[in-house]
Structure formats: structure tokens, C-alpha cells
Design a protein around this motif. Structure first.
Motif, PDB file in Angstrom:
ATOM      1  N   ILE A 265       7.994   0.286  15.918  1.00 13.03           N
ATOM      2  CA  ILE A 265       7.282  -0.783  15.210  1.00 13.03           C
ATOM      3  C   ILE A 265       7.172  -0.450  13.719  1.00 13.03           C
ATOM      4  N   LEU A 266       6.767   0.789  13.442  1.00 12.85           N
ATOM      5  CA  LEU A 266       6.624   1.213  12.052  1.00 12.85           C
ATOM      6  C   LEU A 266       7.964   1.247  11.337  1.00 12.85           C
ATOM      7  N   SER A 267       8.980   1.784  11.990  1.00  9.15           N
ATOM      8  CA  SER A 267      10.299   1.893  11.364  1.00  9.15           C
ATOM      9  C   SER A 267      10.868   0.524  11.035  1.00  9.15           C
ATOM     10  N   ALA A 268      10.699  -0.425  11.953  1.00 10.20           N
ATOM     11  CA  ALA A 268      11.199  -1.783  11.704  1.00 10.20           C
ATOM     12  C   ALA A 268      10.556  -2.383  10.460  1.00 10.20           C
TER      13      ALA A 268
ATOM     14  N   TYR B  16      10.861 -11.609   9.030  1.00 10.02           N
ATOM     15  CA  TYR B  16      10.489 -11.779  10.434  1.00 10.02           C
ATOM     16  C   TYR B  16      10.914 -10.568  11.258  1.00 10.02           C
ATOM     17  N   GLN B  17      12.151 -10.133  11.077  1.00  9.27           N
ATOM     18  CA  GLN B  17      12.654  -8.996  11.849  1.00  9.27           C
ATOM     19  C   GLN B  17      11.848  -7.730  11.579  1.00  9.27           C
ATOM     20  N   ARG B  18      11.437  -7.545  10.340  1.00 10.33           N
ATOM     21  CA  ARG B  18      10.707  -6.322   9.976  1.00 10.33           C
ATOM     22  C   ARG B  18       9.267  -6.327  10.501  1.00 10.33           C
TER      23      ARG B  18
ATOM     24  N   LEU C  80       5.311  -5.657  14.620  1.00  8.93           N
ATOM     25  CA  LEU C  80       3.970  -5.240  14.209  1.00  8.93           C
ATOM     26  C   LEU C  80       2.943  -6.313  14.525  1.00  8.93           C
ATOM     27  N   ILE C  81       3.295  -7.569  14.269  1.00  9.43           N
ATOM     28  CA  ILE C  81       2.371  -8.674  14.545  1.00  9.43           C
ATOM     29  C   ILE C  81       2.095  -8.782  16.038  1.00  9.43           C
ATOM     30  N   GLU C  82       3.133  -8.635  16.853  1.00  6.21           N
ATOM     31  CA  GLU C  82       2.934  -8.686  18.313  1.00  6.21           C
ATOM     32  C   GLU C  82       2.044  -7.530  18.783  1.00  6.21           C
ATOM     33  N   TYR C  83       2.227  -6.360  18.187  1.00  3.89           N
ATOM     34  CA  TYR C  83       1.377  -5.216  18.526  1.00  3.89           C
ATOM     35  C   TYR C  83      -0.080  -5.494  18.158  1.00  3.89           C
ATOM     36  N   LEU C  84      -0.303  -6.010  16.950  1.00  7.30           N
ATOM     37  CA  LEU C  84      -1.672  -6.280  16.499  1.00  7.30           C
ATOM     38  C   LEU C  84      -2.346  -7.327  17.386  1.00  7.30           C
TER      39      LEU C  84
ATOM     40  N   TYR D 217      12.238 -10.103   0.557  1.00  7.43           N
ATOM     41  CA  TYR D 217      13.496 -10.233   1.287  1.00  7.43           C
ATOM     42  C   TYR D 217      13.574 -11.633   1.889  1.00  7.43           C
ATOM     43  N   SER D 218      14.699 -11.961   2.527  1.00  6.68           N
ATOM     44  CA  SER D 218      14.852 -13.273   3.152  1.00  6.68           C
ATOM     45  C   SER D 218      13.839 -13.442   4.281  1.00  6.68           C
ATOM     46  N   HIS D 219      13.570 -14.689   4.657  1.00  6.08           N
ATOM     47  CA  HIS D 219      12.611 -14.951   5.734  1.00  6.08           C
ATOM     48  C   HIS D 219      13.070 -14.307   7.040  1.00  6.08           C
ATOM     49  N   THR D 220      14.378 -14.295   7.260  1.00  5.50           N
ATOM     50  CA  THR D 220      14.901 -13.667   8.484  1.00  5.50           C
ATOM     51  C   THR D 220      14.582 -12.183   8.508  1.00  5.50           C
ATOM     52  N   VAL D 221      14.820 -11.508   7.384  1.00  4.60           N
ATOM     53  CA  VAL D 221      14.527 -10.079   7.307  1.00  4.60           C
ATOM     54  C   VAL D 221      13.026  -9.840   7.422  1.00  4.60           C
TER      55      VAL D 221
END
Length: 319
Positions: free
Chosen positions: A278-281, A63-65, A69-73, A57-61
Motif C-alpha cells: 500500500i505504501l509503495s504504491a 488513482y493507481q497510487r 491506501l483509500i481502501e485500507y483507510l 500526475y495524471s488522474h489514472t496514476v
């Protein structure tokens, strides 16, 4: 009196440029020594564990997805983790091989190539369907009266996601081969152009009527539902399910780091609202352990498609 004042004003205006020029002549010129220069360095990002999502997907998508998760990890592990954005599937693979991507999230077909450079699977996802597998889809416009069944795709123009896309190309190619349809049976096979956003571009190309049908991964239509009218799209066929998207650690990444990250991933659950978001995103319902051997079915498919010879059984009936 007024006439005299006007004459004086005109004379003054005439003299101003000469006065300014004279002032400029008295100023000392400034010499610039070009041999004395100072290089300005662009600040480099702080050292961090690099995480990359294969650019379907696009870089924006992307990042949004994956940013939640990255912040949680990062919070759970105490490790600095930074998302990086390769432009193509091939660039993603190359960056893993070169050590520029520590944690790769990729489709299974890309993974088996990464494994050749020493990367190893440690986790895979539960798809939104609730299964640890996913499928490819073949789509066309509903008003395209020429395509209703898989066999109708013969002789038509096909747009796929990428030559290395699992659900967006290779799964569909395997399905066609199973039904006796080869790459020579299509009027054209094109791949979505440009960096990132390739799944969306494949859908939009069919929606705009530029191609007769597209192959995409299951779940893509949900991503583009705000851009197109889904009631104008027909799902012509679905492939068999294959092992889902996989997390792999590059060769040489410290086992302690992989252990910390995997434990944090496995803790995520849809039963906790904060974690569910987090998972749904990220388009998943959970993350479970994985091993390299989970992807032997993908290697067998690759061999049947002529990509790898060591798993070639000569059979076509189990595609």
C-alpha cells in the motif's frame, strides 16, 4: 404461362407502395404533449469523506497510487472514503476552501496556502528515500551539450510543472536565486499544460527536445521510466531538502474523523507485506504526525520568492 406469372409479379410489386401508403392513412396519429415532462436526475454519489491527491500526475496514476491506501483507510476506520480528482493545483486549493475536499494530500507550498483558509496539517510522509523531506531536481537531455551545470541554464528555455509546484518549480526557483539567477535570466519559463500529469509532461517535453531543461520533484523519473530511456536524461542539479508532502484536514472537518484517519495512517508499516504494498504504491515508506509549524521553512522560502511578505527576512543565503 411463365410470361403471365412474370406480368402478375410485376403488377404486384408496383401496387405494394400504394397498399402500404393506404394502410398508413388508416392509422391514427399520436399526439405528444410536450408540456408533460419528467426530469431525469443523475444519481448523486453517496455521502463520503472526500480524499484528493494534488494533481501532479495524471488522474489514472493518482488513482493507481492512492486507491489501495483509500481502501485500507475505509476498512480500518469504518468511514466511507472516496477519492476525487481536481484537474489543477488551483482547483485543488479552491475545493479544499469550499469544503469539497475533506482530506488533502498536497505539496508543502500548496499546503501553506490551504492553511490560510483554516486547513490544518495532521500528517506527513516518509519519502521513498527514507527521509521526511524531499527535493526538486533540474534535468536536461544528456546530449544537450549546452547544459552541464546550474549556471548553464541561464538564457535557456525552462519548463516547470506548475506555478504552485514545490519540487517542480518553487524549490528550483529558490536554488537559482541563491546563485544570483533570476526569472529574467531565462529565455522562457513555461508550465506543463492541461489537467493532471504535469510532472510527466515536464519530463517528456525535455525528452522530446521542446525545452532545454525542466524542474521536477524528486522521484518523478521513476514514474516515467517505462515511457522514456532514463539513460538519456541528466540530473543537472538538486535543491536542498524541504519538509515532505502533507495531509491536511479542511476547516470544519470533525476532529473525531481526523483522529480515526490519522491513527490508521500511523499504523502503516513497511515491515508488513500487505501494508508495504500500500505504501509503495503511494510512493511513500510511512506516514508520521505533522503540525502546521513543521512548514514554517516553506513559508520562509515563499517570502524570499516574493509570495508572502510576513516571513521576509531580506536574506538570500539560506535558500
Amino acid at each position: 404461362m411463365i410470361l403471365n406469372r412474370l406480368r402478375a409479379a410485376l403488377i404486384l410489386l408496383t401496387l405494394i407502395p400504394f397498399m402500404l401508403f393506404a394502410c398508413g392513412q388508416d392509422e391514427e396519429s399520436v399526439r405528444v404533449d410536450m408540456s408533460k415532462r419528467e426530469d431525469i436526475r443523475v444519481p448523486e454519489p453517496e455521502p463520503a469523506i472526500t480524499y484528493a491527491y494534488l494533481p501532479q500526475y495524471s488522474h489514472t496514476v493518482s488513482y493507481q497510487r492512492h486507491n489501495p491506501l483509500i481502501e485500507y483507510l475505509a476498512r480500518e476506520t469504518g468511514l466511507p472514503i472516496r477519492q476525487v480528482f481536481p484537474d489543477t493545483f488551483e482547483e485543488h486549493r479552491r475545493m479544499v476552501e469550499q469544503g469539497d475536499i475533506d482530506i488533502s494530500f498536497s505539496n508543502p507550498m500548496t499546503y501553506i496556502r490551504l492553511a490560510e483558509s483554516g486547513a490544518r496539517a495532521f500528517a506527513r510522509i516518509i519519502e521513498p528515500s527514507g527521509n521526511p523531506t524531499f527535493r526538486g531536481q533540474i534535468i536536461a537531455r544528456k546530449d544537450n551539450r549546452a547544459i552541464h551545470h546550474l549556471r548553464d541554464c541561464k538564457g535557456k528555455r525552462w519548463i516547470a510543472v506548475d506555478p504552485l509546484s514545490a519540487g517542480g518549480y518553487l524549490f528550483a526557483l529558490g536554488l537559482f536565486l541563491k546563485h544570483g539567477i533570476t526569472v529574467d535570466d531565462f529565455a522562457e519559463i513555461a508550465f506543463a499544460p492541461g489537467p493532471g500529469g504535469k510532472q510527466e509532461k515536464a519530463v517528456l517535453a525535455v525528452y522530446a527536445g521542446k525545452y532545454d531543461f525542466a524542474s521536477i520533484r524528486e522521484g518523478t523519473l521513476d514514474i516515467v521510466k517505462d515511457k522514456i530511456s532514463l539513460d538519456k536524461i541528466r540530473i543537472v542539479a538538486r535543491t536542498r531538502p524541504y519538509p515532505g508532502w502533507v495531509y491536511a484536514a479542511r476547516k470544519g472537518l470533525k476532529p473525531q474523523i481526523v483522529d480515526k484517519i490519522s491513527k490508521a495512517m500511523f499504523k502503516l508499516t513497511m515491515s508488513k507485506p500487505g501494508q508495504a504494498s500500500i505504501l509503495s504504491a503511494a510512493g511513500m515508506r510511512g506516514i508520521i504526525p505533522a503540525t502546521d509549524h513543521d512548514y514554517d521553512a516553506i513559508r520562509e522560502l515563499a517570502a524570499k520568492l516574493g509570495m508572502y511578505g510576513e516571513y521576509d527576512t531580506g536574506r538570500r543565503d539560506d535558500l
